[in-house]
Design an enzyme around this catalytic site. Structure first.
Site, short mmCIF file in Angstrom:
data_model
loop_
_atom_site.label_atom_id
_atom_site.label_comp_id
_atom_site.label_asym_id
_atom_site.label_seq_id
_atom_site.Cartn_x
_atom_site.Cartn_y
_atom_site.Cartn_z
N HIS A 1 40.51 26.66 38.70
CA HIS A 1 39.64 25.88 37.93
C HIS A 1 40.46 25.34 36.61
CE1 HIS A 1 35.76 24.44 36.25
NE2 HIS A 1 36.18 24.83 35.17
N GLU A 2 40.99 26.25 35.88
CA GLU A 2 41.70 25.95 34.70
C GLU A 2 42.76 25.25 34.93
OE1 GLU A 2 39.84 26.21 32.13
OE2 GLU A 2 38.34 27.34 32.93
N HIS B 1 42.00 21.61 34.90
CA HIS B 1 41.99 20.94 33.52
C HIS B 1 43.35 20.79 33.14
CE1 HIS B 1 37.72 21.07 33.00
NE2 HIS B 1 37.78 22.47 33.17
N GLU C 1 36.00 17.84 34.43
CA GLU C 1 35.53 18.83 35.20
C GLU C 1 35.55 18.25 36.72
OE1 GLU C 1 34.17 22.09 34.83
OE2 GLU C 1 34.57 21.97 32.86
#
Length: 490
Positions: free
Chosen positions: A255-256, A259, A285
């Site tokens: 997930h990170e 980003h 997101e």
């Protein structure tokens, strides 16, 4: 030099100082000594005072009045600087500095309260922040809606009425799908075992590499609440480890990486300008969620991950890659938003959206927040919150003043649904690469169509340019229904 050149040179220094301030926040959440909290609060407040003075400098207004753009990029830079200047000039320097100081202090208070399951230790600090955020919202709203003024910081152009309407459209299909899934005869097995921290972190790095994370411009560290920080040539990620649940670490990392890849993928010519960062948190997101879910939790990539985890942990409690795929996507009524399955994740966001709107509007007081949270969670998920760390204390966002941020998570999911549908059409053999642990074609498509543009286009325009279709919740909901009907044999 022209007025535009003067404006750009001044903004370059402001952007650099902002990046330094962000690095202070990264340090505080990763390696700062616990005893340095008060000093860091003073340092953060001092940096915010300098930044606020620059953002409100009268010369910025003069340059904006005189600046003449030569192309689309210049015009957008002027538009974004003007927007920031107008918002900054409405906020008193005292308020900006006090918010920076109090949120820095509250971050450590929250972490300690979360570790001790002691909301009473955190709520007074939260109340102080809420009062400051209401004051900030009133200054920005100029007689308009307070919550909209805060939301505009994270998703420019969005309103709570639009978000509420979107959530109202999504909720019935999400709840119906959840009921079907939880009532299905087939239920995937949970992953059982002990998974040592160092092995998890090695696998997390392997996953980040599979998604093309640039280790020469990034690093992976541990934090209480996973996040990414930085841009241009330095964008760092964090994760957390639970030794009974390796998915927590691995998918937080992926997930990170989403980003961070957004920030690292922006056209390098935009560095130190307002174009050199993600255009909104919803757009951000969209990248983290599509990396984590549509790609990372898909059958192809999870099959590759199954073999890596089997080798690393000398076998797993699930028998094969197909069972592992079901386990990775297992739907359970858990407490934690960041660990929630795709079916229920947006319902967690909707709860926070409604509560924080009530807090800002004065319909809910901080002293009643725990009770309100627990009652809403029981109503929405049918499970009583067992401890504050699994309830009101689980997220850092309110501690650091991010009121208006939560709805962008669900909006990002909607954007990701749109992008996934377009990407699958554009790269029809994508799963062949993902099955080999190569997310390169997906990352390249996202970089070309989303990431490289940085702040050049408004959020919805960016997604519509990438997909060739209006933004809609339908692709996300269709994807979820098809995926989970297959897993749960509905």
């Amino acid at each position: 030099m022209s007025a535009f050149d003067d404006l750009l040179a001044f903004q370059r220094q402001t952007e650099a100082l902002s990046s330094v301030a962000e690095r202070l926040g990264w340090d505080q959440e990763t390696v700062m000594p616990r005893g340095a909290t008060e000093q860091r609060a003073e340092e953060t407040a001092a940096m915010e005072a300098v930044l606020h003075e620059r953002r409100t400098d009268p010369r910025v207004g003069e340059w904006l009045d005189q600046a003449v753009p030569e192309d689309e990029e210049d015009a957008r830079i002027i538009e974004l600087i003007a927007r920031d200047h107008q918002r900054a000039t409405r906020i008193p320097a005292r308020l900006a500095t006090e918010l920076a100081k109090q949120t820095s202090l509250a971050q450590s208070i929250w972490a300690e309260a979360r570790a001790n399951d002691a909301p009473q230790d955190f709520l007074p600090a939260l109340n102080d922040i809420l009062m400051l955020k209401r004051e900030e919202a009133a200054a920005l709203a100029d007689g308009g809606d307070l919550y909209d003024a805060l939301l505009d910081d994270y998703e420019p152009g969005a309103t709570q009425a639009q978000i509420a309407a979107l959530f109202d459209a999504m909720r019935p299909r999400l709840v119906a799908l959840r009921d079907d899934v939880l009532g299905a005869e087939f239920q995937p097995q949970p992953l059982k075992g002990d998974f040592p921290q160092e092995t998890q972190l090695r696998l997390a790095r392997t996953c980040a590499t599979a998604f093309g994370y640039d280790w020469s411009r990034g690093r992976l560290d541990l934090a209480v609440h996973p996040f990414s920080s930085g841009r241009w040539q330095d964008s760092r990620i964090t994760t957390r480890v639970v030794e009974t649940d390796p998915f927590n670490c691995l998918y937080s990392t992926i997930h990170e990486v989403g980003h961070s890849s957004y920030e690292l993928g922006i056209d390098s010519d935009y560095a130190f300008t307002p174009l050199g960062r993600g255009v909104s948190m919803g757009a951000h997101e969209s990248q983290s969620r599509i990396y984590e879910n549509q790609i990372g939790r898909g059958r192809a990539f999870s099959g590759w991950l199954y073999q890596r985890m089997s080798d690393a942990f000398d076998g797993l409690s699930v028998p094969d890659a197909e069972a592992f795929y079901a386990t990775v996507n297992r739907v359970t009524p858990g407490y934690i938003r960041t660990e929630a399955d795709e079916v229920q994740y947006n319902l967690h966001v909707m709860l926070r959206f409604d509560l924080e709107r009530d807090l800002i509007a004065g319909r809910l007081d901080v002293e009643n927040l725990v009770e309100a949270w627990n009652a809403r969670f029981l109503k929405d998920f049918g499970v009583a919150v067992d401890r504050p760390a699994h309830g009101v204390l689980q997220d850092v966002h309110w501690a650091v003043g991010l009121f208006g941020y939560f709805p962008t998570y669900a909006l990002g999911n909607v954007y990701a649904g749109c992008l996934n549908a377009a990407m699958r059409q554009a790269v029809p053999d994508l799963d062949r690469f993902l099955a080999q642990g190569d997310a390169g074609p997906a990352v390249e498509w996202l970089r070309e169509n989303v990431q490289r543009h940085g702040g050049l286009y408004p959020p919805r325009d960016l997604i519509e340019r990438a997909t060739g279709a209006p933004v809609s919740e339908e692709p996300l909901l269709d994807y979820l229904e098809e995926k989970f009907a297959g897993i749960y044999r509905l």
